[in-house]
Design a protein around this motif. Structure first.
Motif, PDB file in Angstrom:
ATOM      1  N   CYS A 149       1.154  11.523  15.564  1.00  0.00           N
ATOM      2  CA  CYS A 149       1.959  12.068  14.458  1.00  0.00           C
ATOM      3  C   CYS A 149       2.378  10.967  13.483  1.00  0.00           C
ATOM      4  N   GLY A 150       2.411   9.724  13.950  1.00  0.00           N
ATOM      5  CA  GLY A 150       2.761   8.602  13.071  1.00  0.00           C
ATOM      6  C   GLY A 150       1.509   7.880  12.607  1.00  0.00           C
ATOM      7  N   ASP A 151       1.588   6.528  12.657  1.00  0.00           N
ATOM      8  CA  ASP A 151       0.483   5.705  12.160  1.00  0.00           C
ATOM      9  C   ASP A 151      -0.324   5.126  13.319  1.00  0.00           C
ATOM     10  N   ALA A 152      -1.572   4.743  13.006  1.00  0.00           N
ATOM     11  CA  ALA A 152      -2.420   4.075  14.002  1.00  0.00           C
ATOM     12  C   ALA A 152      -2.627   2.630  13.594  1.00  0.00           C
ATOM     13  N   GLY A 153      -2.738   1.739  14.587  1.00  0.00           N
ATOM     14  CA  GLY A 153      -2.940   0.314  14.331  1.00  0.00           C
ATOM     15  C   GLY A 153      -4.400  -0.011  14.056  1.00  0.00           C
ATOM     16  N   ASP A 154      -4.723  -1.300  14.208  1.00  0.00           N
ATOM     17  CA  ASP A 154      -6.075  -1.772  13.898  1.00  0.00           C
ATOM     18  C   ASP A 154      -7.129  -1.210  14.849  1.00  0.00           C
ATOM     19  N   ALA A 155      -8.343  -1.125  14.339  1.00  0.00           N
ATOM     20  CA  ALA A 155      -9.550  -0.839  15.128  1.00  0.00           C
ATOM     21  C   ALA A 155      -9.452   0.471  15.899  1.00  0.00           C
ATOM     22  N   LEU A 156      -8.958   1.504  15.226  1.00  0.00           N
ATOM     23  CA  LEU A 156      -8.868   2.815  15.888  1.00  0.00           C
ATOM     24  C   LEU A 156     -10.268   3.316  16.225  1.00  0.00           C
ATOM     25  N   GLY A 157     -10.413   3.773  17.469  1.00  0.00           N
ATOM     26  CA  GLY A 157     -11.654   4.447  17.866  1.00  0.00           C
ATOM     27  C   GLY A 157     -12.878   3.561  17.885  1.00  0.00           C
ATOM     28  N   LEU A 165     -10.048  12.317  17.340  1.00  0.00           N
ATOM     29  CA  LEU A 165      -8.814  11.594  17.023  1.00  0.00           C
ATOM     30  C   LEU A 165      -8.182  12.258  15.798  1.00  0.00           C
ATOM     31  N   PHE A 166      -6.901  12.577  15.903  1.00  0.00           N
ATOM     32  CA  PHE A 166      -6.182  13.191  14.781  1.00  0.00           C
ATOM     33  C   PHE A 166      -4.978  12.313  14.448  1.00  0.00           C
ATOM     34  N   VAL A 167      -4.882  11.850  13.222  1.00  0.00           N
ATOM     35  CA  VAL A 167      -3.768  10.979  12.836  1.00  0.00           C
ATOM     36  C   VAL A 167      -3.107  11.550  11.592  1.00  0.00           C
ATOM     37  N   ARG A 168      -1.767  11.674  11.643  1.00  0.00           N
ATOM     38  CA  ARG A 168      -1.044  12.207  10.490  1.00  0.00           C
ATOM     39  C   ARG A 168      -0.731  11.115   9.471  1.00  0.00           C
ATOM     40  N   GLY A 169      -0.376   9.941   9.968  1.00  0.00           N
ATOM     41  CA  GLY A 169       0.020   8.858   9.063  1.00  0.00           C
ATOM     42  C   GLY A 169      -1.166   8.002   8.666  1.00  0.00           C
ATOM     43  N   SER A 170      -0.874   6.708   8.476  1.00  0.00           N
ATOM     44  CA  SER A 170      -1.930   5.804   8.021  1.00  0.00           C
ATOM     45  C   SER A 170      -2.699   5.240   9.213  1.00  0.00           C
ATOM     46  N   VAL A 171      -3.893   4.796   8.935  1.00  0.00           N
ATOM     47  CA  VAL A 171      -4.689   4.088   9.940  1.00  0.00           C
ATOM     48  C   VAL A 171      -4.914   2.689   9.407  1.00  0.00           C
TER      49      VAL A 171
END
Lengths: 227, 446, 298
Positions: A149-157, A165-171
């Motif tokens: 629901c928030g943000d994802a850090g570096d190198a997602l996935g 993968l579902f991200v609401r905030g920034s990646v």
């Protein structure tokens, strides 16, 4: 409600008692107090019982869970619900690195933030994080859903297989072979169900979907740098 | 005047380079054509100092041998006596090393179980989970806990007789694996939660712990899940055996499995297999030293693998301090891998009997390292199991023969002092005197 | 491979508790490092003198007349305070270098643990609780401190191989992880004239920071460049006269938990290390980001 005090009794006693509960147990509700960051609390459970842990837990709380519902009223250390098969694990606070690592099934809800490598090598588990996740999350994730629901850090996935993968905030950045993908009605349906079941205050339409570009599935010399 | 051209000029013979040999040049051309490193199965093929460079000193006048057909030479070994409530008791110290379903066919795994059980020893799963064939036919089954966690689940964990946390293997210490798409059949894909037909990449580190301090906690978790019943093995590839054995013991291992560079793999880079790791011979003494320094020799058991082929190898590993050995490649050969009867088919694959190592490609004519239903059908698990049992019996009998000749009533009583070395290298690595002397490199007084 | 704890006190009323709190944190991390333990305590200095903490395996002989011998040699009255195998020599700051030189002549078996205005380092082989008891750490007060429990990976289990490693005046470093280029770096640093005593990878990390700071880097800058020049896995905690800092390698596998309240900033390899701190249940708890330098100063 059975109460178990980890200050006056050993971890071995706790896990033995919980392992002794079978499908038809009538002692379905357990409370563990004085967790104080202990490791391997309520690991390897295999019965439809509810375990509430008061305080923060150490490594591998709820590891390899089947059927049980585990609530942590605090934060969880590294590898919470690692290799979970079924059941539900809910963390009221934050989770450290490797949350839900290699999980095959069940639902892991983290109401705070999750640290690095959340959902690493996940193999079918659903993970919903109300806050943010750290770097290298969903590394080599094979299947299942990771909702942030928030943000994802570096190198997602990075090196992703078929997990969604579902991200609401920034990646902060996408890993090798991970791309943004079209959100289709079936994905909104999956998201809606997971957000509801995890008590997250978010709408499916606010999320973006990420998945595997499938460029690393069979070796191609032009992709060698991504390995 | 005579034209000098009339007299043939003596010419030098063509000389092949010792540096740029034909096999090296062929590899350069292959790399140039494909852009990918060579991937293959098996272990190191280069010659390294090995057990062949050691000999036993049989009994004579100063010591008395045991009578072969009358006087007993015990071979039983118990593994996991340190913490586990249910240690593993084996009739012979020769166990079957971890090999995955996926790398091997289901019937091949069944045959390993049949053969090992008939010989009173254990088999080991691999990177791909536990199959019913294997569990059903193995009296004692060691469940590998690997970085990929393919097929990993707590039910199988509880069904296992021991748990082996794999940190590395001799063929590729520090590396992950690669199973090419041809072998990811429907069943393999399902067991590993992977799409069918893709190249499967295996991680080199465990996903949820790093280092000995974390390993101690991981071992605690596995013990808690399984009620402290099962021995926990820790498998390492031979590189820094003194430190790694020390740390495995400190982290709480019941058994250390130490795999030298001749140990096989289903698939990895050739450069990794041939250029990373220590020869098995060089691994054992440092590991035993670590056990002794911590007062844990025989308390924590040491299983050595990597290039064990005969009862002499078994006896030599044990004389250097191992409690048991594990065989992988030798077991596959016993089942029929690289058998000359398939020579014409090996030729079609561009190889020959004894050299076939493309186990990852799934075209094994012997039907062992494949998931192809037609090829698999060539392999009879009952017959394969019988051959493996016979072979295990021979290894045991051979080791006993040597032990009796050295006057031992138990294989465990073999000692480094029962050995001599044929080469300086072997003497240095095994810390065994050069034949006919009292000296080995590093020991004062030469 | 190890356990790290650190505590930086913001609220002065908590300073008398520093030793007791750190000791409890340290002992909790015993499983992560049963081989040796060490602790750096930064005490408030009231008498304007600098401190030299020294260690000897033969303390009763080496320390018996140390104060008079040293006073005589440097012409200034110094006092020593012995704790088990360690002793703290109180001395004017200007005399520190001279005293170290003389010590190496008159007491060749003595090792210098730390030097500075406020730092004292105590470290020995053994279980953390035994080490803490020997040096009565729990009675110490101070503004901040760092503790370490060690599970040796490749170098020897010795007093000098224990952490913290002193990196210069009032500076120290502890490490969890394993460096992979420390041998080449050690050779380079020795060529640069940096003194290195052991084959320990962490000492190279510490010496690297000392070297960088000799070249003119601030500690923060030295930590930034360590991310470039040190290979392998590390979580470092460093102490200075005024504060402490934390940095993790870019992969950041080795665990690290931090907590902050109005009274303190705390570091633990695991949350367990923090559970007895006052007000921990309401603290802000988080994990430091990879490849990011954190610093707290008084």
């Amino acid at each position: 409600m059975q109460t178990f005090d980890l200050e006056s009794h050993s971890l071995r006693e706790l896990n033995s008692i919980l392992h002794a509960q079978k499908d038809d147990t009538n002692q379905t509700s357990w409370e563990v107090i004085n967790a104080r960051g202990s490791h391997a609390i309520a690991v390897g459970l295999d019965a439809p019982i509810e375990v509430t842990i008061k305080g923060s837990t150490g490594y591998y709380c709820g590891g390899m869970n089947k059927q049980a519902t585990i609530n942590v009223h605090g934060s969880a250390g590294p590898g919470v619900a690692e290799n979970m098969m079924s059941g539900t694990v809910v963390i009221e606070g934050d989770a450290s690195q490797y949350a839900g690592a290699t999980g095959h099934g069940g639902l892991l809800v983290i109401k705070g933030n999750a640290s690095s490598r959340c959902g690493i090598s996940m193999k079918g588990i659903d993970i919903v994080v109300h806050g943010n996740i750290g770097h290298m999350s969903a590394f080599m994730a094979q299947s299942g859903n990771l909702v942030v629901c928030g943000d994802a850090g570096d190198a997602l996935g990075d090196s992703l297989y078929e997990a969604r993968l579902f991200v609401r905030g920034s990646v902060k950045s996408l890993g090798a072979d991970c791309i943004e993908k079209e959100m289709r009605p079936e994905h909104l349906e999956i998201l809606n169900d997971l957000l509801m079941r995890s008590g997250a205050d978010a709408k499916p339409e606010e999320f973006k979907r990420y998945g595997s570009a499938r460029q690393l599935y069979n070796f191609d010399v032009d992709n060698a740098a991504a390995y | 005047m005579k034209d000098i051209n009339d007299t043939p000029i003596p010419r030098t013979d063509p000389i092949q380079s010792a540096t740029f040999t034909n096999p090296i040049n062929a590899e350069i051309r292959r790399a140039a054509a494909t852009g990918i490193y060579d991937i293959r199965g098996g272990g190191a093929k280069r010659r390294v100092p090995h057990f062949d460079d050691l000999l036993f000193l049989g009994a004579s006048i100063s010591r008395y041998p045991l009578e072969g057909y009358r006087e007993k030479c015990e071979t039983k070994v118990t593994l996991g006596t340190r913490f586990a409530k249910k240690p593993i008791e084996l009739e012979t110290p020769v166990t079957i090393a971890g090999m995955s379903f996926g790398a091997l066919s289901g019937p091949a795994k069944e045959a390993l179980g049949r053969g090992a059980s008939a010989a009173g020893t254990s088999t080991t799963t691999g990177d791909g989970g536990m199959t019913p064939e294997e569990r059903g036919h193995s009296d004692k089954l060691v469940y590998q806990y690997l970085p990929s966690r393919y097929g990993m689940n707590p039910d199988d964990l509880r069904k296992a007789d021991a748990i082996e946390i794999v940190i590395g293997q001799g063929a590729k210490p520090g590396g992950g694996g690669m199973l090419l798409g041809q072998k990811i059949s429907d069943r393999v894909a399902e067991m590993r939660n992977l799409p069918k037909g893709i190249d499967q990449r295996s991680a080199c580190r465990h996903p949820d712990w790093t280092g000995p301090d974390d390993l101690e906690i991981k071992i605690l978790e596995l013990r808690e899940i399984t009620g402290w019943e099962k021995p926990i093995y820790v498998k390492i590839g031979g590189t820094r055996p003194y430190f790694d054995t020390t740390l495995a013991i400190k982290a709480g291992a019941d058994v250390v499995v130490l795999d030298g560079m001749q140990g096989g793999t289903a698939a990895t880079q050739d450069v990794f297999i041939e250029h990373v790791g220590l020869p098995t011979l060089a691994c054992i003494r440092p590991a035993v030293q670590a056990l002794q320094d911590l007062g844990m020799h025989r308390e924590v058991q040491l299983i050595v693998s990597g290039g064990i082929r005969s009862g002499a190898d078994v006896a030599k590993a044990m004389a250097l301090g191992a409690d048991a050995v594990a065989i992988g490649t030798a077991a596959l050969i016993a089942l029929g891998d690289n058998d000359p009867k398939w020579e014409s088919e090996y030729q079609k694959l561009g190889t020959t009997t004894g050299a076939y190592d493309d186990w990852h490609e799934g075209q094994d004519p012997a039907g062992i390292t494949t998931q192809d239903p037609e090829l698999m059908a060539r392999f009879d698990p009952v017959e394969g199991g019988r051959k493996l049992k016979n072979y295990l019996k021979v290894l045991t009998l051979e080791a006993q023969t040597i032990a009796r000749a050295c006057g031992k009533n138990h294989l465990h009583n073999l000692e480094p002092e029962d050995l001599c070395a044929l080469t300086m290298e072997a003497a240095a690595m095994a810390r065994v005197p050069l034949a006919g002397t009292e000296w080995y490199p590093g020991k004062a007084g030469f | 491979m190890c356990g790290i704890v650190g505590l930086f006190i913001k609220d002065k009323s908590l300073e008398p508790e520093l030793g007791a709190l750190l000791t409890d944190m340290l002992v909790t991390m015993t499983d992560r490092g049963p081989d040796s333990a060490g602790i750096a305590v930064y005490g408030n200095n009231t008498n304007q003198l600098a401190k030299l903490t020294v260690q000897s395996d033969n303390a009763s002989d080496d320390f018996a007349t140390l104060d008079t011998d040293l006073s005589e040699a440097i012409g200034v009255t110094v006092s020593t305070r012995q704790k088990d195998t360690h002793a703290v020599i109180e001395i004017p700051a200007a005399k520190i270098a001279e005293a170290r030189q003389i010590l190496s002549d008159i007491r060749p078996n003595i090792c210098v643990m730390s030097a500075g205005d406020s730092i004292e380092i105590y470290k020995e082989v053994g279980l953390p609780k035994d080490v803490a008891n020997r040096f009565e750490i729990s009675n110490m007060s101070g503004s901040h401190g760092i503790g370490h429990t060690r599970m040796a990976t490749e170098s020897a289990v010795t007093t000098m191989g224990a952490h913290p490693f002193s990196t210069g005046a009032d500076q120290c470093l502890v490490h969890n992880g394993s460096l992979s280029n420390h041998n080449s770096l050690r050779r380079k640093l020795i060529r640069e004239g940096i003194h290195i005593e052991t084959l320990n990878d962490t000492e190279v990390g510490a010496a690297y920071l000392t070297w960088k700071m000799q070249q003119g880097s601030s500690l923060g800058e030295a930590l930034e460049s360590s991310l470039e020049d040190l290979d392998g896995f590390f979580t470092f905690v460093v102490g200075t006269k005024d504060g402490f800092g934390v940095v993790r390698d870019p992969i950041a596998c080795k665990p690290a938990v931090m907590a902050e309240t109005d009274q303190y900033v705390a570091f633990g390899s695991e949350y367990r290390a923090l559970v007895n701190l006052p007000g921990i249940s309401d603290a802000r708890v988080w994990e430091p980001e990879p490849a990011t330098v954190y610093f707290w100063n008084h």
